[in-house]
Design a protein around this motif. Structure first.
Motif, PDB file in Angstrom:
ATOM      1  N   UNK A   1       0.807  -1.218   0.000  1.00  0.00           N
ATOM      2  CA  UNK A   1       0.000   0.000   0.000  1.00  0.00           C
ATOM      3  C   UNK A   1       0.847   1.279   0.000  1.00  0.00           C
ATOM      4  N   UNK A   2       2.142   1.139  -0.261  1.00  0.00           N
ATOM      5  CA  UNK A   2       3.006   2.306  -0.376  1.00  0.00           C
ATOM      6  C   UNK A   2       2.666   3.121  -1.616  1.00  0.00           C
ATOM      7  N   UNK A   3       3.043   4.387  -1.589  1.00  0.00           N
ATOM      8  CA  UNK A   3       2.679   5.324  -2.654  1.00  0.00           C
ATOM      9  C   UNK A   3       3.897   5.698  -3.500  1.00  0.00           C
TER      10      UNK A   3
ATOM     11  N   UNK B   1       2.938  -2.627 -14.509  1.00  0.00           N
ATOM     12  CA  UNK B   1       3.687  -3.043 -13.321  1.00  0.00           C
ATOM     13  C   UNK B   1       2.748  -3.496 -12.193  1.00  0.00           C
ATOM     14  N   UNK B   2       1.448  -3.589 -12.509  1.00  0.00           N
ATOM     15  CA  UNK B   2       0.430  -4.046 -11.539  1.00  0.00           C
ATOM     16  C   UNK B   2       0.304  -3.121 -10.332  1.00  0.00           C
ATOM     17  N   UNK B   3       0.580  -1.832 -10.553  1.00  0.00           N
ATOM     18  CA  UNK B   3       0.309  -0.846  -9.519  1.00  0.00           C
ATOM     19  C   UNK B   3      -1.149  -0.421  -9.607  1.00  0.00           C
ATOM     20  N   UNK B   4      -1.726   0.008  -8.492  1.00  0.00           N
ATOM     21  CA  UNK B   4      -3.163   0.277  -8.442  1.00  0.00           C
ATOM     22  C   UNK B   4      -3.428   1.733  -8.088  1.00  0.00           C
ATOM     23  N   UNK B   5      -4.708   2.095  -8.120  1.00  0.00           N
ATOM     24  CA  UNK B   5      -5.158   3.440  -7.741  1.00  0.00           C
ATOM     25  C   UNK B   5      -4.342   4.530  -8.429  1.00  0.00           C
ATOM     26  N   UNK B   6      -4.143   4.369  -9.731  1.00  0.00           N
ATOM     27  CA  UNK B   6      -3.354   5.320 -10.507  1.00  0.00           C
ATOM     28  C   UNK B   6      -4.161   6.590 -10.733  1.00  0.00           C
ATOM     29  N   UNK B   7      -3.541   7.733 -10.433  1.00  0.00           N
ATOM     30  CA  UNK B   7      -4.217   9.024 -10.590  1.00  0.00           C
ATOM     31  C   UNK B   7      -3.301  10.010 -11.303  1.00  0.00           C
TER      32      UNK B   7
END
Length: 290
Positions: free
Chosen positions: A245-247, A267-273
């Protein structure tokens, strides 16, 4: 016997207009001249506007003439003065580091807001720190956070360390190459941030000559065939060294917003803004490790 008339504030302001009109447009000249005269005289912009008929001392007039002459050669004012303001703090700058930009202030503000909303002790790493403006400001606003920064340039790191001392904060600085980080054992971080080189070679033609001739190309440019090379490397670094859950925060090239979204998704990172800066340009992006 004739005495030379002392120069007034109006005289020196007009001198800047005359010497810089071929290099800058009027709004930029106005910004430069008031900043320069204010720095030398200690008067605010409002005072300079209100008391244009006031005389200045001969040493002040000579120093301002020298500044104007250096500006004519294309040297940025911040390098001539040796310092600049970033997000309310004073930072030393020189040709080994980029001059901090207003859009980077917006990125830092976003990080501070996100960290404060999480209500946890953060471990933050700034990658490619340059002058140290990002980690120093973050540490100033998030005093309980552990803040570190890396850069490949020893000269930049020296300037960054001086800026941490100047602003009374404790930041750990590390000399490292993010494209080859395996030689150093990095811990886990809860926030990673980077404003890496992102100006492509083809975009050089649209840049102001004072940037091209004076600011460090190592911190500015990437090749046309792989403009996301640093973002890809940092995203891979995040997969290994970012906590659950790091940013991850980036400042980005305004023309590569969708490509950045695609890269972070791959890269399977989430919550991209993706966010725009004050001028309405895609300039910063955030993602979270799953």
């Amino acid at each position: 016997m004739f005495l030379c008339r002392m120069k007034t504030i109006l005289d020196v302001l007009m001198s800047f207009d005359e010497k810089l009109h071929l290099l800058y447009d009027k709004p930029e000249i106005d910004s430069i001249k008031y900043l320069a005269v204010s720095d030398v005289t200690g008067l605010s912009k409002a005072q300079l506007r209100a008391f244009t008929g006031n005389e200045i001392t001969t040493p002040q007039a000579e120093k301002l003439t020298d500044i104007a002459n250096q500006l004519q050669t294309g040297i940025p004012l911040q390098y001539i003065l040796g310092h600049t303001e970033f997000y309310g703090l004073n930072f030393q700058v020189n040709p080994s580091v980029l001059i901090p930009r207003p859009e980077t202030e917006e990125l830092v503000e976003w990080i501070i807001q996100a960290a404060q909303e999480r209500h946890q002790q953060e471990a933050i790493l700034d990658i490619g720190t340059g002058s140290g403006c990002i980690p120093v400001k973050l540490k100033k606003h998030l005093p309980d956070a552990e803040v570190s920064a890396i850069d490949i340039s020893p000269a930049a790191l020296q300037t960054a360390k001086q800026n941490a001392t100047l602003n009374g904060v404790d930041v750990a600085f590390i000399e490292a190459d993010i494209l080859n980080p395996v030689e150093i054992s990095f811990p886990q971080y809860s926030i990673l941030v980077s404003n890496p080189p992102y100006v492509t070679e083809r975009e050089k033609a649209h840049m102001h000559v004072n940037v091209l001739n004076n600011e460090p190309h190592l911190a500015l440019f990437v090749s046309d065939h792989d403009p996301l090379v640093f973002y890809r490397a940092i995203a891979d670094f995040a997969l290994q060294h970012l906590t659950s859950n790091g940013l991850l925060f980036f400042e980005i090239n305004e023309n590569l917003g969708q490509q950045m979204i695609d890269l972070l998704q791959d890269k399977n990172l989430k919550n991209i803004e993706l966010r725009q800066d004050m001028r309405g340009k895609d300039r910063m992006i955030k993602a979270q490790k799953a």
